[in-house]
Design an enzyme around this catalytic site. Structure first.
Site, mmCIF file in Angstrom:
data_model
loop_
_atom_site.group_PDB
_atom_site.id
_atom_site.type_symbol
_atom_site.label_atom_id
_atom_site.label_comp_id
_atom_site.label_asym_id
_atom_site.label_seq_id
_atom_site.Cartn_x
_atom_site.Cartn_y
_atom_site.Cartn_z
ATOM 1 N N SER A 679 0.843 -1.186 0.000
ATOM 2 C CA SER A 679 0.000 0.000 0.000
ATOM 3 C C SER A 679 0.891 1.254 0.000
ATOM 4 O O SER A 679 1.676 1.428 -0.925
ATOM 5 C CB SER A 679 -0.964 -0.031 1.183
ATOM 6 O OG SER A 679 -1.953 0.971 1.070
ATOM 7 N N ASP A 756 -8.964 -4.336 -6.545
ATOM 8 C CA ASP A 756 -8.649 -3.395 -5.467
ATOM 9 C C ASP A 756 -9.510 -2.141 -5.619
ATOM 10 O O ASP A 756 -9.324 -1.353 -6.556
ATOM 11 C CB ASP A 756 -7.163 -3.036 -5.532
ATOM 12 C CG ASP A 756 -6.660 -2.357 -4.276
ATOM 13 O OD1 ASP A 756 -7.468 -1.698 -3.601
ATOM 14 O OD2 ASP A 756 -5.464 -2.473 -3.975
ATOM 15 N N HIS A 789 -7.742 -4.865 -1.800
ATOM 16 C CA HIS A 789 -6.476 -4.316 -1.296
ATOM 17 C C HIS A 789 -5.761 -5.274 -0.340
ATOM 18 O O HIS A 789 -4.542 -5.230 -0.210
ATOM 19 C CB HIS A 789 -6.756 -2.978 -0.615
ATOM 20 C CG HIS A 789 -5.540 -2.129 -0.436
ATOM 21 N ND1 HIS A 789 -4.683 -1.799 -1.467
ATOM 22 C CD2 HIS A 789 -5.017 -1.528 0.669
ATOM 23 C CE1 HIS A 789 -3.701 -1.044 -1.014
ATOM 24 N NE2 HIS A 789 -3.883 -0.867 0.272
#
Length: 818
Positions: A679, A756, A789
């Site tokens: 991330s 995502d 994610h």
């Protein structure tokens, strides 16, 4: 005549000289040969201990250390051998429990949902028998349950379907203990919340708010009727759920249940992002296309309005707190009732430069700004912990007030606003440390305000309280002379607390009576109150640790050199040394850096954990390093706000400086230093490789990275970068753009989930296109179909970590060397 007979022949002088020269030459040649022989012998002899002391890097025994202890591996991490158990107590904020707090909570035991007391063992009130019930011939499972404040009814959710990170849809029922009946409120309900008087339940269905009456056992009111796919009533849209409230709720009952405040969020002007899903159904030959309203940086935000509904006259009122019209970019970030009829509302501009606080009088239907404060070069972080302090004439508090977090001399501290309707405040805490997440709880009986701080150290969390009855003075609750990270949840009257110790040693949980005049004979954790019993000791983990050799984690402060003003750059860090670590080895150990590094985040904290980093240290014989560089939290405003408008710059510099320090250590192989992040950490990995250009970091692993901040959501990004229109150059520099510099590293790995909804796969695709355009080929890619994610869909979470470990093993074995 001479004695002995014959005459001896005389050698000429020139012949003697020639012979002498020949002998000398021979001696020199022999000497030179001897020197080479001795020199060669020395080198050979020297090489023998050298190679025994400096072996080539090799993978260690994956199962055992030299002393026969078991090693950390994926197998024992994934079967939760080292995963602490933590219990949540569903404390009941029942009517009247603040004055006579018995520490009531709901639990499931003996195949029943029951109310128990942490103080009286004999207290036992069965709410519901079993985890299933029959409705219209269907056998349904209780998946969520909340008791009414009067403890006579239950709100039950079943048929749950996960929506986004925090939100869930389901079928909601009301169970009445007296009649043993299950009444359906509705299907596909987004959320349902008890009113404080137990008479009503506010719920959201099809983006409209309704009120269900427990007396008439049916829905009696439609609070709104304009809900549609782009207009959310009482429920946040995607960006408000993810970035503002971190919750699925956008409605709030007043303390008496007479009013219902809620947000009306219009996202009709927000840009639409379409995500294709490829492997949802084996029979599908075309991907399933799902649309999400996602405001990217500099594009229109959803427009949020505050509304208040009056239960008595069924009227709705729209207080003006964020400008008029859909063009307004004001964010409503927090709402707190500060009395039966007054509600405090926090708003910021879209870039979080200015905080404005409004007080709304729901009875008079008036609203006005009571605070208007600049972030002074930093930003206003979104909070959800403003705490109401009720008036108490006896104790010298004539007005309703509240406690909030404010930057005091550059650090986040508690400030008491003694009257909700003005700007005057009293500073409650000060120092070069910070209060974490605002005030925790207020014990009105003892007049104590509880909070958690970093006063001991920014890598620790200790519980304190302030005594309101005297000049504000801080008191310890947990023992700050022992390192630790603590958390707590309080009973309704704040007499009892579930105190959780999270590390660095094996975690435990205990129930503490903070009103008791007794103290514990043996101090463990708390120095205030009496420990009633331990809820969890995690004894199984303690037992398992006897058989395992866990790589040692060492916390430290690194000095990364001088900043532009000449001050030392001091950052928190920890290292994990591999099993059987030998500091006398030369150029031997690879180094595995793990980074997150997002604004106001923290990875270096003294919690107990045994996970992927320990697997890397154990299985790859690598030193694992985690550095919280500039921009991260809990070290003051100056330390974190330095990254404003230029994300990825200082954060990357600090990782590079740390890599330089480790590369200079004698036992480290400076050609085998890698960086991994997910991330924001994935973004920081790429930015660091870009800035470093292979000088220190030879390898990198980036998972689900942002690569261009224009592609990320507006609320998060603009808080730290402003808009692209205001900060064009900053966005260019903060993007991952100099890919020819990335070509200088030995190799890097990119991984992303195509589903995502947070960091869109678009980021990686745009980055890959940039690599293609610049003929960069020193990388590997792994894509996870339909994973979000967290990368978990269809066994993806196992594969992503297996891939990371295998890939970095190849790197450390020299298989990617140019």
């Amino acid at each position: 005549m001479e004695d002995g007979g014959e005459e001896v022949e005389r050698i000429p002088d020139e012949l003697f000289t020639s012979k002498k020269k020949q002998l000398l030459d021979r001696l020199i040649r022999v000497g030179i040969i001897l020197v080479f022989l001795v020199w060669g012998t020395v080198l050979v002899l020297k090489s023998i201990p050298y190679h025994s002391k400096i072996p080539d890097y090799h993978e260690p025994n994956p199962d055992y250390t030299k002393d026969g202890k078991l090693k950390v591996s994926f197998a024992n991490v994934r079967n939760n051998t080292f995963l602490p158990k933590y219990h949540d107590l569903q404390w009941i904020n029942a009517i009247g429990t603040e004055e006579s707090d018995l520490g009531l909570y709901v639990t499931f035991m003996n195949d029943s949902y029951v109310i128990k007391s942490v103080y009286e063992d004999s207290y036992h009130d069965v709410l519901l028998k079993g985890k299933t019930f029959i409705h219209n011939g269907q056998n349904l499972t209780v998946q969520s349950m909340t008791a009414s404040p009067d403890l006579k009814q239950l709100l039950i959710r079943t048929n749950s379907v996960q929506n986004w990170r925090h939100s869930t849809f389901g079928s909601y029922f009301v169970y009445n203990k007296e009649s043993s009946s299950f009444d359906l409120i509705g299907n596909d309900v987004a959320l349902a919340i008890w009113s404080p008087n137990s008479n009503n339940i506010a719920y959201v269905q099809d983006n409209n708010i309704y009120v269900y009456s427990t007396e008439s056992r049916k829905t009696t009111r439609a609070v709104t009727d304009d809900g549609n796919p782009f207009l959310f009533n009482g429920k946040p849209d995607w960006v408000y759920e993810e970035e503002v409230f971190e919750d699925d709720k956008a409605l709030w009952w007043s303390p008496t249940g007479d009013y219902l405040a809620f947000l009306k969020i219009d996202e009709s002007e927000v840009g639409e992002f379409i995500i294709p899903y490829y492997v949802q159904n084996d029979k599908d030959v075309y991907p399933e296309m799902r649309s999400i309203k996602y405001p990217k940086s500099g594009t229109p935000n959803p427009h949020a309005e505050l509304w208040v509904y009056c239960m008595k006259d069924e009227s709705s009122y729209h207080p003006r707190v964020n400008g008029d019209g859909k063009g307004s970019s004001i964010l409503i970030t927090e709402l707190t009732w500060v009395g039966d009829e007054d509600v405090l509302v926090k708003t910021t501009d879209r870039s979080s430069d200015m905080l404005t606080v409004f007080l709304v009088d729901t009875n008079a239907k008036s609203s006005y700004a009571v605070r208007n404060e600049s972030a002074h070069g930093g930003w206003w972080e979104i909070t959800h912990n403003t705490l109401f302090i009720p008036a108490n004439e006896t104790l010298g508090r004539p007005h309703n007030g509240y406690v909030d977090i404010l930057p005091i001399n550059g650090y986040n501290h508690l400030a008491y606003f003694e009257n909700s309707n003005n700007t005057h405040y009293k500073v409650l805490t000060t120092g070069d440390w910070e209060v974490v997440n605002g005030p925790l709880a207020f014990d009105s009986k003892m007049d104590r305000l509880y909070y958690i701080s970093t006063q001991k150290h920014s890598t620790e969390r200790h519980l304190h309280y302030i005594d309101f009855q005297s000049q504000p003075k801080m008191h310890q609750v947990t023992d700050i002379f022992k390192e630790g990270v603590f958390d707590i949840s309080f009973s309704s009257g704040r007499r009892f607390g579930l105190l959780t110790y999270k590390g660095p040693d094996v975690p435990y949980q205990k129930i503490v009576d903070f009103h008791s005049h007794k103290t514990d004979t043996y101090i463990e954790g708390n120095i205030l109150g009496e420990t009633l019993y331990y809820l969890e000791r995690n004894e199984e983990i303690s037992k398992n640790l006897e058989d395992y050799s866990i790589p040692k984690k060492i916390f430290q402060e690194l000095n990364l050199g001088k900043d532009e003003s000449g001050a030392d750059i001091l950052v928190n860090s920890y290292e994990i040394l591999p099993n059987d670590f030998d500091a006398t080895l030369i150029d031997y150990y690879p180094v595995f850096f793990f980074a997150y590094g997002g604004p106001n985040s923290q990875q270096v904290i003294k919690t107990f954990s045994v996970g992927f980093n320990e697997v890397v240290a154990s299985q790859l014989n690598a030193i694992v390093v985690v550095v919280d560089g500039r921009g991260t939290g809990f070290k003051g405003q100056r330390f974190r706000s330095l990254v404003r408008d230029k994300l990825g710059d200082y954060e990357a510099r600090d990782q590079i400086s740390a890599a330089s320090l480790y590369g200079s250590l004698s036992f480290v192989d400076s050609q085998k230093i890698s960086l991994f992040g997910w991330s924001y950490g994935g973004y920081l990995t790429l930015k660091t490789l870009e800035k470093d250009a292979g000088e220190h970091f030879k390898y990198g692993m980036s998972v689900a990275p942002v690569t261009d901040w224009r592609f990320y959501d507006s609320v998060y990004t603009e808080r730290y970068m402003h808009t692209p229109q205001e900060n064009f150059d900053g966005y260019v520099e903060s993007s991952v753009h100099n890919v020819t510099a990335l070509a200088q590293v030995n190799r890097f790995l990119l991984m992303h989930g195509t589903g995502d909804d947070n960091v869109h796969f678009q980021n990686s695709l745009k980055f890959l296109d940039l690599l293609n355009l610049n003929n960069v080929e020193n990388y590997d890619v792994h894509v996870f179909p339909d994973s979000d994610h967290s990368i978990r869909y269809h066994n993806a979470n196992v594969i992503v970590f297996d891939k990371l470990l295998a890939w970095v093993k190849h790197a450390f074995n020299g298989e990617f060397t140019k």
